[in-house]
Motif scaffolding. Structure first.
Motif, PDB file in Angstrom:
ATOM      1  N   VAL A   1       0.839  -1.199   0.000  1.00  0.00           N
ATOM      2  CA  VAL A   1       0.000   0.000   0.000  1.00  0.00           C
ATOM      3  C   VAL A   1       0.877   1.252   0.000  1.00  0.00           C
ATOM      4  O   VAL A   1       0.559   2.239  -0.673  1.00  0.00           O
ATOM      5  CB  VAL A   1      -0.942  -0.006   1.214  1.00  0.00           C
ATOM      6  CG1 VAL A   1      -1.705   1.308   1.317  1.00  0.00           C
ATOM      7  CG2 VAL A   1      -1.915  -1.176   1.125  1.00  0.00           C
ATOM      8  N   ARG A   2       1.965   1.201   0.723  1.00  0.00           N
ATOM      9  CA  ARG A   2       2.867   2.345   0.757  1.00  0.00           C
ATOM     10  C   ARG A   2       3.411   2.648  -0.636  1.00  0.00           C
ATOM     11  O   ARG A   2       3.537   3.796  -1.029  1.00  0.00           O
ATOM     12  CB  ARG A   2       4.026   2.084   1.719  1.00  0.00           C
ATOM     13  CG  ARG A   2       3.570   1.943   3.169  1.00  0.00           C
ATOM     14  CD  ARG A   2       4.733   1.829   4.129  1.00  0.00           C
ATOM     15  NE  ARG A   2       5.517   3.038   4.144  1.00  0.00           N
ATOM     16  CZ  ARG A   2       6.755   3.139   3.730  1.00  0.00           C
ATOM     17  NH1 ARG A   2       7.396   2.071   3.306  1.00  0.00           N
ATOM     18  NH2 ARG A   2       7.376   4.280   3.758  1.00  0.00           N
ATOM     19  N   ARG A   3       3.715   1.593  -1.385  1.00  0.00           N
ATOM     20  CA  ARG A   3       4.233   1.786  -2.728  1.00  0.00           C
ATOM     21  C   ARG A   3       3.156   2.348  -3.651  1.00  0.00           C
ATOM     22  O   ARG A   3       3.414   3.255  -4.443  1.00  0.00           O
ATOM     23  CB  ARG A   3       4.786   0.468  -3.282  1.00  0.00           C
ATOM     24  CG  ARG A   3       5.367   0.603  -4.682  1.00  0.00           C
ATOM     25  CD  ARG A   3       6.025  -0.681  -5.152  1.00  0.00           C
ATOM     26  NE  ARG A   3       5.131  -1.813  -5.134  1.00  0.00           N
ATOM     27  CZ  ARG A   3       5.126  -2.777  -4.229  1.00  0.00           C
ATOM     28  NH1 ARG A   3       5.995  -2.754  -3.252  1.00  0.00           N
ATOM     29  NH2 ARG A   3       4.265  -3.767  -4.305  1.00  0.00           N
ATOM     30  N   VAL A   4       1.934   1.802  -3.555  1.00  0.00           N
ATOM     31  CA  VAL A   4       0.839   2.274  -4.393  1.00  0.00           C
ATOM     32  C   VAL A   4       0.552   3.752  -4.125  1.00  0.00           C
ATOM     33  O   VAL A   4       0.384   4.549  -5.057  1.00  0.00           O
ATOM     34  CB  VAL A   4      -0.444   1.437  -4.146  1.00  0.00           C
ATOM     35  CG1 VAL A   4      -1.645   2.085  -4.816  1.00  0.00           C
ATOM     36  CG2 VAL A   4      -0.253   0.015  -4.641  1.00  0.00           C
ATOM     37  N   VAL A   5       0.533   4.122  -2.860  1.00  0.00           N
ATOM     38  CA  VAL A   5       0.257   5.521  -2.507  1.00  0.00           C
ATOM     39  C   VAL A   5       1.399   6.427  -2.976  1.00  0.00           C
ATOM     40  O   VAL A   5       1.165   7.513  -3.516  1.00  0.00           O
ATOM     41  CB  VAL A   5       0.051   5.663  -0.987  1.00  0.00           C
ATOM     42  CG1 VAL A   5       0.010   7.128  -0.574  1.00  0.00           C
ATOM     43  CG2 VAL A   5      -1.235   4.953  -0.570  1.00  0.00           C
ATOM     44  N   ALA A   6       2.633   5.962  -2.771  1.00  0.00           N
ATOM     45  CA  ALA A   6       3.785   6.766  -3.204  1.00  0.00           C
ATOM     46  C   ALA A   6       3.693   7.055  -4.706  1.00  0.00           C
ATOM     47  O   ALA A   6       3.945   8.173  -5.145  1.00  0.00           O
ATOM     48  CB  ALA A   6       5.083   6.039  -2.884  1.00  0.00           C
ATOM     49  N   ARG A   7       3.296   6.039  -5.448  1.00  0.00           N
ATOM     50  CA  ARG A   7       3.216   6.208  -6.903  1.00  0.00           C
ATOM     51  C   ARG A   7       1.959   6.952  -7.328  1.00  0.00           C
ATOM     52  O   ARG A   7       2.027   8.036  -7.922  1.00  0.00           O
ATOM     53  CB  ARG A   7       3.259   4.832  -7.579  1.00  0.00           C
ATOM     54  CG  ARG A   7       4.634   4.186  -7.553  1.00  0.00           C
ATOM     55  CD  ARG A   7       4.595   2.790  -8.169  1.00  0.00           C
ATOM     56  NE  ARG A   7       5.930   2.192  -8.214  1.00  0.00           N
ATOM     57  CZ  ARG A   7       6.168   0.916  -8.501  1.00  0.00           C
ATOM     58  NH1 ARG A   7       5.151   0.094  -8.760  1.00  0.00           N
ATOM     59  NH2 ARG A   7       7.407   0.451  -8.533  1.00  0.00           N
ATOM     60  N   ALA A   8       0.811   6.350  -7.064  1.00  0.00           N
ATOM     61  CA  ALA A   8      -0.450   6.874  -7.605  1.00  0.00           C
ATOM     62  C   ALA A   8      -0.815   8.241  -7.045  1.00  0.00           C
ATOM     63  O   ALA A   8      -1.370   9.074  -7.757  1.00  0.00           O
ATOM     64  CB  ALA A   8      -1.579   5.877  -7.333  1.00  0.00           C
ATOM     65  N   VAL A   9      -0.511   8.468  -5.779  1.00  0.00           N
ATOM     66  CA  VAL A   9      -0.901   9.737  -5.156  1.00  0.00           C
ATOM     67  C   VAL A   9       0.212  10.778  -5.221  1.00  0.00           C
ATOM     68  O   VAL A   9      -0.020  11.921  -5.580  1.00  0.00           O
ATOM     69  CB  VAL A   9      -1.313   9.522  -3.685  1.00  0.00           C
ATOM     70  CG1 VAL A   9      -1.642  10.844  -3.005  1.00  0.00           C
ATOM     71  CG2 VAL A   9      -2.510   8.576  -3.606  1.00  0.00           C
ATOM     72  N   HIS A  10       1.425  10.355  -4.884  1.00  0.00           N
ATOM     73  CA  HIS A  10       2.518  11.323  -4.802  1.00  0.00           C
ATOM     74  C   HIS A  10       3.406  11.382  -6.047  1.00  0.00           C
ATOM     75  O   HIS A  10       4.291  12.239  -6.136  1.00  0.00           O
ATOM     76  CB  HIS A  10       3.385  11.027  -3.577  1.00  0.00           C
ATOM     77  CG  HIS A  10       2.643  11.139  -2.277  1.00  0.00           C
ATOM     78  ND1 HIS A  10       2.018  12.298  -1.878  1.00  0.00           N
ATOM     79  CD2 HIS A  10       2.393  10.234  -1.303  1.00  0.00           C
ATOM     80  CE1 HIS A  10       1.428  12.109  -0.704  1.00  0.00           C
ATOM     81  NE2 HIS A  10       1.634  10.858  -0.335  1.00  0.00           N
ATOM     82  N   GLY A  11       3.215  10.456  -6.959  1.00  0.00           N
ATOM     83  CA  GLY A  11       3.998  10.483  -8.187  1.00  0.00           C
ATOM     84  C   GLY A  11       5.453  10.103  -8.011  1.00  0.00           C
ATOM     85  O   GLY A  11       6.295  10.425  -8.842  1.00  0.00           O
ATOM     86  N   GLU A  12       5.752   9.376  -6.915  1.00  0.00           N
ATOM     87  CA  GLU A  12       7.134   8.953  -6.661  1.00  0.00           C
ATOM     88  C   GLU A  12       7.323   7.495  -7.084  1.00  0.00           C
ATOM     89  O   GLU A  12       6.370   6.721  -7.095  1.00  0.00           O
ATOM     90  CB  GLU A  12       7.457   9.125  -5.177  1.00  0.00           C
ATOM     91  CG  GLU A  12       7.359  10.576  -4.709  1.00  0.00           C
ATOM     92  CD  GLU A  12       7.242  10.705  -3.198  1.00  0.00           C
ATOM     93  OE1 GLU A  12       7.269   9.659  -2.515  1.00  0.00           O
ATOM     94  OE2 GLU A  12       7.117  11.846  -2.738  1.00  0.00           O
ATOM     95  N   GLY A  13       8.577   7.126  -7.368  1.00  0.00           N
ATOM     96  CA  GLY A  13       8.855   5.779  -7.855  1.00  0.00           C
ATOM     97  C   GLY A  13       8.559   4.693  -6.839  1.00  0.00           C
ATOM     98  O   GLY A  13       8.158   3.585  -7.174  1.00  0.00           O
ATOM     99  N   ASP A  14       8.760   5.003  -5.567  1.00  0.00           N
ATOM    100  CA  ASP A  14       8.499   4.042  -4.499  1.00  0.00           C
ATOM    101  C   ASP A  14       8.458   4.807  -3.189  1.00  0.00           C
ATOM    102  O   ASP A  14       8.820   5.982  -3.147  1.00  0.00           O
ATOM    103  CB  ASP A  14       9.594   2.967  -4.468  1.00  0.00           C
ATOM    104  CG  ASP A  14       9.102   1.696  -3.778  1.00  0.00           C
ATOM    105  OD1 ASP A  14       8.061   1.742  -3.101  1.00  0.00           O
ATOM    106  OD2 ASP A  14       9.770   0.659  -3.918  1.00  0.00           O
ATOM    107  N   ALA A  15       8.007   4.124  -2.140  1.00  0.00           N
ATOM    108  CA  ALA A  15       7.933   4.777  -0.843  1.00  0.00           C
ATOM    109  C   ALA A  15       9.307   4.807  -0.187  1.00  0.00           C
ATOM    110  O   ALA A  15      10.104   3.894  -0.372  1.00  0.00           O
ATOM    111  CB  ALA A  15       6.950   4.035   0.053  1.00  0.00           C
TER     112      ALA A  15
END
Length: 312
Positions: free
Chosen positions: A160-174
């Motif tokens: 979930v941390r990875r999904v949020v980092a990407r989909a919400v924050h536009g980052e490659g990973d958390a």
DNA sequence: CTCCGGGACA
DNA sequence: TGTCCAGGAG
């Protein structure tokens, strides 16, 4: 079904700007989950809080494929917390097999005793009550509340941390875990309705496990790719601090595992030489053996032999 | 922040 | 060989 995060013209406009925070369409994700979720045994309608607690504990740092056979066996043998509580620690450790981190089994055994004696043999549904149980932390408490009881609780694991980092924050990973920030991020995504929120929590995890994976994310089949900030930003690589990698080969952890495996496979306590045979470095062997005794994963008998706890 | 299992796969 | 995997506790 209500959705508090319905896509608005404003959020779509924001999504178009790389690097900006976006809002994902939670309805799309929930629908995708309803249609494409894996048919895992602990997701069955007949599975109660106990089944979910056992599965979540086993799944800590352990792949689904390895958990499935053990979980089925445990549910058949110990359908209620009191059933496990009535079992010796030695038997529990043998049944845990090679799932790894056997202290989880000991804590689950302790939790089962507490649930049987203090909670009428029923796994609590309240997050704070769950957190008081041994082996139940931030993730597991919310996972049980959401998946077993359909409650609205942010469930944040590595996926979930990875999904949020990407989909919400536009980052490659958390980056490094930051519990408060992570919980707040996911809380902001959850619909107000309990059932929908619980479904979304499950959907976020499933997406991270099966589509939005670390190495080769399946953006072409992703149900929320249209809203994904990472996608709109051109899928930038992870830019945070380097992640720490834990070694296993040659560590005390490996030696502990080898020692414990001797006891799991023996009928009862063994003599010291049998344990000494599993590792060449005497100092490390002694250190590992001592730590197992301290952790209560091993016990020494009156005559100096070593065995699993609670064994004759 | 460090320690705590173990297996599969590139 | 390195890396990842439904984390928790000291």
């Amino acid at each position: 079904m209500t959705n508090q995060n319905a896509r608005s013209a404003e959020s779509v406009a924001k999504n178009a700007a790389p690097g900006r925070t976006s809002t994902i369409n939670t309805d799309d994700l929930i629908e995708w989950f309803a249609a494409d979720a894996r048919d895992l045994p602990w997701r069955g309608p007949e599975v109660d809080g106990w089944g979910v607690l056992v599965s979540e504990t086993m799944l800590q740092q352990t792949p689904v494929a390895r958990v499935m056979p053990i979980w089925r066996e445990w549910m058949a043998r110990w359908p209620k917390p009191s059933d496990l509580a009535a079992t010796s620690q030695a038997e529990v450790l043998r049944a845990w097999g090679k799932l790894g981190y056997p202290r989880r089994a000991m804590r689950l055994h302790e939790a089962a005793s507490a649930i049987a004696s203090e909670h009428d043999d029923t796994v609590p549904s309240d997050v704070d009550t769950l957190l008081a149980l041994p082996g139940v932390g931030t993730y597991t408490a919310r996972a049980v509340a959401a998946f077993a009881y359909g409650k609205r609780a942010p469930v944040v694991d590595t996926n979930v941390r990875r999904v949020v980092a990407r989909a919400v924050h536009g980052e490659g990973d958390a980056g490094n875990p930051s519990p408060n920030r992570d919980l707040a991020d996911v809380d902001a995504l959850l619909p107000s309705d309990d059932r929908d929120a619980a479904r979304l929590s499950a959907a976020l995890m499933e997406l991270g496990q099966t589509v939005c994976t670390v190495k080769s994310p399946g953006c072409e089949i992703c149900p929320i790719v249209a809203d994904c900030a990472w996608q709109h930003a051109g899928r930038p690589a992870y830019a945070g601090p380097p992640k720490k990698v834990q070694r296993f080969a040659g560590t005390d952890r490996q030696v502990r595992g080898l020692l414990l495996d001797v006891l799991r496979r023996s009928e009862g306590p063994v003599q010291r030489p049998e344990l000494d045979a599993v590792w060449h470095d005497a100092a490390q062997r002694d250190r590992a053996l001592d730590s197992l005794l301290v952790d209560g994963l091993l016990e020494q008998t009156e005559d100096g032999r070593f065995g699993l706890p609670g064994e004759e």
